[in-house]
Write a protein that holds these residues in place. Structure first.
Motif, mmCIF file in Angstrom:
data_model
loop_
_atom_site.group_PDB
_atom_site.id
_atom_site.type_symbol
_atom_site.label_atom_id
_atom_site.label_comp_id
_atom_site.label_asym_id
_atom_site.label_seq_id
_atom_site.Cartn_x
_atom_site.Cartn_y
_atom_site.Cartn_z
ATOM 1 N N THR A 1 -6.384 -12.506 1.015
ATOM 2 C CA THR A 1 -5.106 -12.352 0.681
ATOM 3 C C THR A 1 -3.950 -11.967 1.768
ATOM 4 O OG1 THR A 1 -5.653 -12.078 -1.505
ATOM 5 C CG2 THR A 1 -3.622 -11.397 -1.144
ATOM 6 N N ILE A 2 -4.554 -11.073 2.552
ATOM 7 C CA ILE A 2 -3.475 -10.459 3.324
ATOM 8 C C ILE A 2 -3.451 -11.324 4.648
ATOM 9 C CG2 ILE A 2 -4.956 -8.769 4.510
ATOM 10 C CD1 ILE A 2 -2.722 -6.659 4.410
ATOM 11 N N SER A 3 -4.341 -11.910 5.043
ATOM 12 C CA SER A 3 -4.592 -12.379 6.418
ATOM 13 C C SER A 3 -4.024 -14.045 6.328
ATOM 14 C CB SER A 3 -5.961 -12.478 7.004
ATOM 15 O OG SER A 3 -6.716 -13.136 6.125
ATOM 16 N N ASN B 1 0.779 -7.830 -3.809
ATOM 17 C CA ASN B 1 -0.513 -8.868 -4.013
ATOM 18 C C ASN B 1 -1.866 -8.470 -3.804
ATOM 19 O OD1 ASN B 1 0.770 -11.248 -5.951
ATOM 20 N ND2 ASN B 1 2.297 -10.929 -4.367
ATOM 21 N N THR B 2 -1.919 -8.034 -2.325
ATOM 22 C CA THR B 2 -3.220 -7.812 -1.970
ATOM 23 C C THR B 2 -4.029 -6.662 -2.785
ATOM 24 O OG1 THR B 2 -2.680 -8.161 0.198
ATOM 25 C CG2 THR B 2 -4.702 -6.887 -0.071
ATOM 26 N N VAL B 3 -3.163 -5.645 -3.136
ATOM 27 C CA VAL B 3 -3.599 -4.415 -4.096
ATOM 28 C C VAL B 3 -4.011 -5.297 -5.536
ATOM 29 C CG1 VAL B 3 -3.117 -2.318 -5.108
ATOM 30 C CG2 VAL B 3 -2.439 -2.761 -2.709
ATOM 31 N N LEU B 4 -3.050 -6.052 -6.023
ATOM 32 C CA LEU B 4 -3.306 -6.635 -7.144
ATOM 33 C C LEU B 4 -4.698 -7.202 -7.436
ATOM 34 C CD1 LEU B 4 -2.153 -7.134 -9.833
ATOM 35 C CD2 LEU B 4 -1.062 -9.293 -8.958
ATOM 36 N N VAL B 5 -4.968 -8.087 -6.171
ATOM 37 C CA VAL B 5 -6.394 -8.874 -6.120
ATOM 38 C C VAL B 5 -7.429 -7.992 -6.182
ATOM 39 C CG1 VAL B 5 -7.856 -10.069 -4.456
ATOM 40 C CG2 VAL B 5 -5.671 -10.629 -4.948
#
Length: 240
Positions: free
Chosen positions: A50-52, A149-153
């Motif tokens: 997600t983050i990359s 969104n990274t945390v959400l995932v």
């Protein structure tokens, strides 16, 4: 004083996390989290993807390639081609953001966070932001969106099995529908709208005729046709 103002504008940009565009994107990442879990992707890897990679379609391609056993080189090429569209977005957006003092390294760093949602939000609101603070504002918007969104995932990954599959599917497909309407509304040139119309017409045709390169073919031919129609329309205006 300038640094203090930039910090204020960064947090003003971060508030865009609660905009309709961002909330709909977050709903799609709920679907992606479920997809990652069902595909056997570990939670840490799902968050790293997600983050990359950030762009949702590219992440789906990566997960699909991993499931099908596609080689590393082919997977890299597929994910890269899926992200080529962001070159045009960066080219359109960054002249609206930068000033004479903006460093190239800053622009390169922020380019990673350019995706459809941040682009749509920025193109709709950036002209209401003083130019000297636009970089800080966009950084707050785009970086906050990515981190959230990274945390959400990671959070949804833990509970995704509790959601019915149909709910995940609906959430997942909210995003492309919203992108379509948002890009149309935020288009500043008729050529963009022509390109979208041609893409919608040619996409299903090439999916049947050339399924292996349907997106590339419809994008390339649709884009050329849109440019031609726009060029002819502009020429007629100038003659008139």
């Amino acid at each position: 004083m300038t640094e203090r103002a930039d910090i204020d504008w960064f947090f003003k940009g971060a508030k865009n996390l609660w905009s309709p565009a961002a909330l709909i994107l977050m709903s799609a990442f709920v679907g992606f989290s479920a997809l990652a879990r069902e595909s056997g992707i570990e939670i840490g890897h799902a968050m790293l993807i997600t983050i990359s990679i950030w762009a949702l379609p590219s992440k789906i391609i990566l997960v699909g390639a991993a499931l099908s056993g596609t080689g590393l080189a082919a997977t890299f090429l597929a994910v890269s081609l899926a992200s080529v569209r962001f070159i045009m977005m960066v080219s359109a957006l960054f002249p609206e953001l930068r000033t004479k003092e903006t460093r190239t390294t800053t622009m390169l760093f922020l380019s990673h966070f350019v995706a459809v949602t941040s682009y749509v939000i920025a193109m709709e609101k950036v002209r209401d932001v003083p130019r000297e603070h636009r970089i800080a504002w966009f950084a707050g918007t785009a970086i906050t969106l990515t981190l959230a969104n990274t945390v959400l995932v990671g959070v949804v990954y833990q509970f995704s099995t509790a959601f019915p599959p149909i709910v995940m599917a609906v959430l997942f497909f909210l995003t492309p529908m919203y992108f379509l309407t948002s890009l149309w509304a935020s288009a500043r040139d008729d050529v963009v709208k022509f390109a979208m119309v041609f893409g919608l017409i040619l996409g299903p045709i090439f999916h049947v005729v050339l399924p292996d390169i349907d997106l590339i073919a419809s994008g390339l031919i649709g884009g050329v046709l849109a440019w031609a129609v726009g060029y002819l329309a502009q020429k007629r205006k100038s003659v008139a």
